[in-house]
Design an enzyme around this catalytic site. Structure first.
Site, PDB file in Angstrom:
ATOM      1  N   ARG A 211       0.839  -1.207   0.000  1.00  9.74           N
ATOM      2  CA  ARG A 211       0.000   0.000   0.000  1.00  9.74           C
ATOM      3  C   ARG A 211       0.867   1.246   0.000  1.00  9.74           C
ATOM      4  O   ARG A 211       1.739   1.392   0.859  1.00  9.74           O
ATOM      5  CB  ARG A 211      -0.909   0.005   1.220  1.00  9.74           C
ATOM      6  CG  ARG A 211      -1.827  -1.206   1.186  1.00  9.74           C
ATOM      7  CD  ARG A 211      -2.904  -1.124   2.209  1.00  9.74           C
ATOM      8  NE  ARG A 211      -3.716  -2.333   2.117  1.00  9.74           N
ATOM      9  CZ  ARG A 211      -4.872  -2.515   2.700  1.00  9.74           C
ATOM     10  NH1 ARG A 211      -5.373  -1.551   3.442  1.00  9.74           N
ATOM     11  NH2 ARG A 211      -5.533  -3.638   2.547  1.00  9.74           N
ATOM     12  N   GLU A 213       0.796   3.991   1.261  1.00 11.09           N
ATOM     13  CA  GLU A 213       0.230   4.840   2.323  1.00 11.09           C
ATOM     14  C   GLU A 213       0.905   6.212   2.285  1.00 11.09           C
ATOM     15  O   GLU A 213       2.122   6.303   2.236  1.00 11.09           O
ATOM     16  CB  GLU A 213       0.483   4.215   3.711  1.00 11.09           C
ATOM     17  CG  GLU A 213      -0.111   2.839   3.923  1.00 11.09           C
ATOM     18  CD  GLU A 213      -1.599   2.866   4.202  1.00 11.09           C
ATOM     19  OE1 GLU A 213      -2.185   3.972   4.249  1.00 11.09           O
ATOM     20  OE2 GLU A 213      -2.178   1.772   4.335  1.00 11.09           O
ATOM     21  N   ARG A 219       2.268   2.882  12.881  1.00  9.06           N
ATOM     22  CA  ARG A 219       1.451   1.665  12.692  1.00  9.06           C
ATOM     23  C   ARG A 219       1.110   1.363  11.233  1.00  9.06           C
ATOM     24  O   ARG A 219       0.260   0.528  10.956  1.00  9.06           O
ATOM     25  CB  ARG A 219       0.181   1.744  13.564  1.00  9.06           C
ATOM     26  CG  ARG A 219      -0.720   2.876  13.214  1.00  9.06           C
ATOM     27  CD  ARG A 219      -1.743   3.138  14.311  1.00  9.06           C
ATOM     28  NE  ARG A 219      -2.308   4.451  14.102  1.00  9.06           N
ATOM     29  CZ  ARG A 219      -3.351   4.691  13.341  1.00  9.06           C
ATOM     30  NH1 ARG A 219      -3.979   3.707  12.740  1.00  9.06           N
ATOM     31  NH2 ARG A 219      -3.784   5.918  13.181  1.00  9.06           N
ATOM     32  N   HIS A 220       1.765   2.047  10.306  1.00 13.13           N
ATOM     33  CA  HIS A 220       1.572   1.745   8.883  1.00 13.13           C
ATOM     34  C   HIS A 220       2.884   1.314   8.243  1.00 13.13           C
ATOM     35  O   HIS A 220       3.930   1.907   8.496  1.00 13.13           O
ATOM     36  CB  HIS A 220       1.068   2.978   8.115  1.00 13.13           C
ATOM     37  CG  HIS A 220      -0.351   3.300   8.406  1.00 13.13           C
ATOM     38  ND1 HIS A 220      -0.709   4.180   9.389  1.00 13.13           N
ATOM     39  CD2 HIS A 220      -1.495   2.849   7.855  1.00 13.13           C
ATOM     40  CE1 HIS A 220      -2.033   4.259   9.428  1.00 13.13           C
ATOM     41  NE2 HIS A 220      -2.539   3.460   8.505  1.00 13.13           N
ATOM     42  N   GLU A 357      -6.740  -0.299  15.112  1.00 13.52           N
ATOM     43  CA  GLU A 357      -7.519  -1.307  14.378  1.00 13.52           C
ATOM     44  C   GLU A 357      -6.630  -2.491  14.009  1.00 13.52           C
ATOM     45  O   GLU A 357      -5.513  -2.308  13.549  1.00 13.52           O
ATOM     46  CB  GLU A 357      -8.060  -0.650  13.106  1.00 13.52           C
ATOM     47  CG  GLU A 357      -8.803  -1.603  12.201  1.00 13.52           C
ATOM     48  CD  GLU A 357      -8.965  -1.054  10.783  1.00 13.52           C
ATOM     49  OE1 GLU A 357      -9.390   0.116  10.635  1.00 13.52           O
ATOM     50  OE2 GLU A 357      -8.651  -1.794   9.831  1.00 13.52           O
ATOM     51  N   SER A 360     -10.331  -5.774   9.537  1.00 10.94           N
ATOM     52  CA  SER A 360     -11.574  -5.348   8.879  1.00 10.94           C
ATOM     53  C   SER A 360     -12.175  -6.560   8.215  1.00 10.94           C
ATOM     54  O   SER A 360     -11.436  -7.399   7.690  1.00 10.94           O
ATOM     55  CB  SER A 360     -11.312  -4.351   7.757  1.00 10.94           C
ATOM     56  OG  SER A 360     -11.083  -3.099   8.272  1.00 10.94           O
ATOM     57  N   ARG A 408       0.535  -5.683  13.008  1.00 12.69           N
ATOM     58  CA  ARG A 408      -0.232  -5.017  14.077  1.00 12.69           C
ATOM     59  C   ARG A 408      -0.575  -5.996  15.183  1.00 12.69           C
ATOM     60  O   ARG A 408      -0.592  -5.645  16.361  1.00 12.69           O
ATOM     61  CB  ARG A 408      -1.505  -4.397  13.508  1.00 12.69           C
ATOM     62  CG  ARG A 408      -1.188  -3.195  12.648  1.00 12.69           C
ATOM     63  CD  ARG A 408      -2.436  -2.429  12.375  1.00 12.69           C
ATOM     64  NE  ARG A 408      -2.134  -1.303  11.515  1.00 12.69           N
ATOM     65  CZ  ARG A 408      -3.043  -0.428  11.131  1.00 12.69           C
ATOM     66  NH1 ARG A 408      -4.298  -0.556  11.510  1.00 12.69           N
ATOM     67  NH2 ARG A 408      -2.697   0.581  10.365  1.00 12.69           N
TER      68      ARG A 408
END
Ligand code: ATP
Ligand code: AMO
Length: 434
Positions: A211, A213, A219-220, A357, A360, A408
């Site tokens: 990704r 980002e 946290r990414h 999070e 998902s 995570r």
């Protein structure tokens, strides 16, 4: 390699060859010690200067820290030695001498910043507490695999070079594929659904996602490990049960099988497996509870995505893992199914750790015509996804699944400050090598 005894297996009375890295040399005058370290631990090698051959003493004590050596000698009991045994050497062979100028100190006596550590991962991993993170990571992934097998899932591997994105166009890494535009996959989403729609039914994948980002946060990552599940004849509640089972299995494996590693990390006292069922809060309850904390400058209204400070406030309020269910349809992707009796409300859910999070997921839209409408509503061209949508015309059962961020999970289980500590060679905006 010549016969070699791991330091942890060296028993008093053995004539043994131990091999590893020079952790430390302690010279006390008439007596000096070389502490040798390997994957299993450390062992003391004793040099009595007046009684031993000068050349042997010079080699053993002249070697620089972190050099690779092998030592052949007799193992003896010695209560004053750190592990209760020591080696009296007959020979010392310097296999690979280390430059005395080390970019970081593996004994940990001098702190190094994260960037220096990541630039020199080989040296960094020589620290017990860093090695412990990756031993635990391996154990978590093993336990996750085993738990999925107990849930009757088949492990799959899906392509990482793909023609379309699924999780939002701005986060794609484009590449050139024989002159055509292609992308690094952001999620195995569409592929796992295509397999769940065969009579394999229940699948999982542990693999990389990519990704682009925008933000550089603790946290990414730009390349992360996604733990994905998809199950036919499942709804969102079944998928939540699986997600909860997987997360708990990871904690349980760490408590049961990683006591030494937890000790190396100083976590042996405080480590806890989450108990009881994870509460399931609706999105509506979640925004009410966040508003009630008074932590946000502006009150949240229905339809807002949850800001990070809101997630933190709710995490403090709940105090453990929890699900947020029944999100507004408009902020969930096209593949998430709406509730049959209210199309404003989706079956999408998130699993939250108080810090962030983790997961998902949701039930999927399995009805072909609704799926096509969903693409159009999100401004996507269904023709581009024909390889996916056409399979919904040939018998697609209701199905549900989730994606769990592997790093995570590790980061929250171990309380790591930065997600980069859970990856050997992290990819972020500034870091493309090593
Ligand atoms: P020797 O022990 O041969 O007489 P020395 O006089 O230089 O040599 P000591 O005074 O005995 O050394 O010991 C110096 C320090 O090293 C002491 O603190 C002692 O406890 C420690 N020591 C000695 N031998 C060992 C050993 N085998 N393992 C760990 N510590 C040791
Ligand atoms: P989502 O985009 O929410 O859902 O991703 C699922 C989980 O993956 C982790 N994650 C990341 N971890 C580190 N760095 C990143 N850049 C990153 N991006 C995501 C998070 C997140 O909760 N296809 C859906 C899943 C599904 O419905 O099955 C998806 O990808 O922990």
């Amino acid at each position: 390699m010549q016969d070699r005894t791991y330091t942890a297996d060296a028993e008093p009375g053995d004539d043994a060859t131990v091999a590893g890295w020079v952790h430390e040399i302690r010279d006390l005058g008439g007596i000096a010690f070389l502490i040798l370290r390997d994957a299993t631990g450390k062992i003391q090698v004793k040099f009595e200067k007046d009684e031993m051959d000068d050349e042997l003493v010079d080699t053993g004590l002249g070697v620089s820290r972190e050099s690779v050596v092998s030592v052949t000698g007799t193992v003896e009991e010695e209560p004053r030695a750190p592990t209760g045994v020591e080696v009296t050497p007959e020979s010392v062979d310097v296999i690979s001498a280390a430059d005395p100028e080390l970019p970081l100190d593996p004994s940990g006596k001098v702190d190094a910043d994260l960037s220096t550590r990541l630039d020199n991962r080989t040296l960094d991993l020589r620290k017990d507490e860093v090695q412990a993170v990756f031993e635990i990571r391996a154990e978590i992934l093993r336990a996750v695999r085993e738990q999925f097998r107990e849930f009757y899932c088949t492990e799959i591997n899906t392509p990482k070079i793909v023609a379309t994105g699924t999780e939002g166009g701005t986060e794609l890494f484009p590449i050139t594929y024989f002159g055509e535009e292609a992308f690094m996959n952001q999620s195995p989403q569409l592929f796992k659904q295509l397999i769940a729609g065969s009579n394999v039914e229940r699948v999982f994948e542990i693999g990389p996602i990519f990704r682009a980002e925008e933000h550089n946060t603790p946290r990414h990552l730009n390349e992360a490990t996604s733990i994905d599940f998809e199950g036919a004849f499942c709804d969102q509640n079944d998928a939540m049960d699986v997600a909860e089972g997987i997360v708990k299995a990871a904690y349980e494996a760490v408590t049961e099988n990683c006591s030494e590693e937890l000790e190396a990390l100083g976590l042996e006292e405080e480590f806890e497996v989450p108990e009881g069922d994870f509460p399931r809060l609706s999105y509506e309850e979640a925004i009410e509870r966040i508003n009630a904390t008074g932590e946000l400058d502006e009150q949240l209204v229905w339809g807002d995505d949850l800001p990070t400070e809101g997630e933190k406030a709710l995490g403090d309020d709940v105090g453990g893992h929890y699900f947020i269910t029944d999100w507004p349809s408009e902020i969930k992707p096209f593949y998430i199914k709406d509730h049959d009796d209210d199309e404003q409300l989706s079956t999408g859910f998130d699993l939250m750790h108080p810090r962030m999070e983790l997961v998902s997921g949701g039930q999927r839209e399995h009805r072909h015509e609704h799926l096509i409408e969903g693409f159009e509503q999100q401004g996507l061209d269904p023709d581009q996804f024909e390889y996916y949508t056409k399979m919904f015309k040939y018998g697609m059962p209701p199905h549900a699944g989730f994606g769990l961020g592997g790093e995570r999970l590790i980061m929250t289980i171990l309380g790591l400050d930065n997600i980069r500590e859970a990856v050997l060679f992290p990819r972020d905006r500034q870091r493309l090598s090593p």
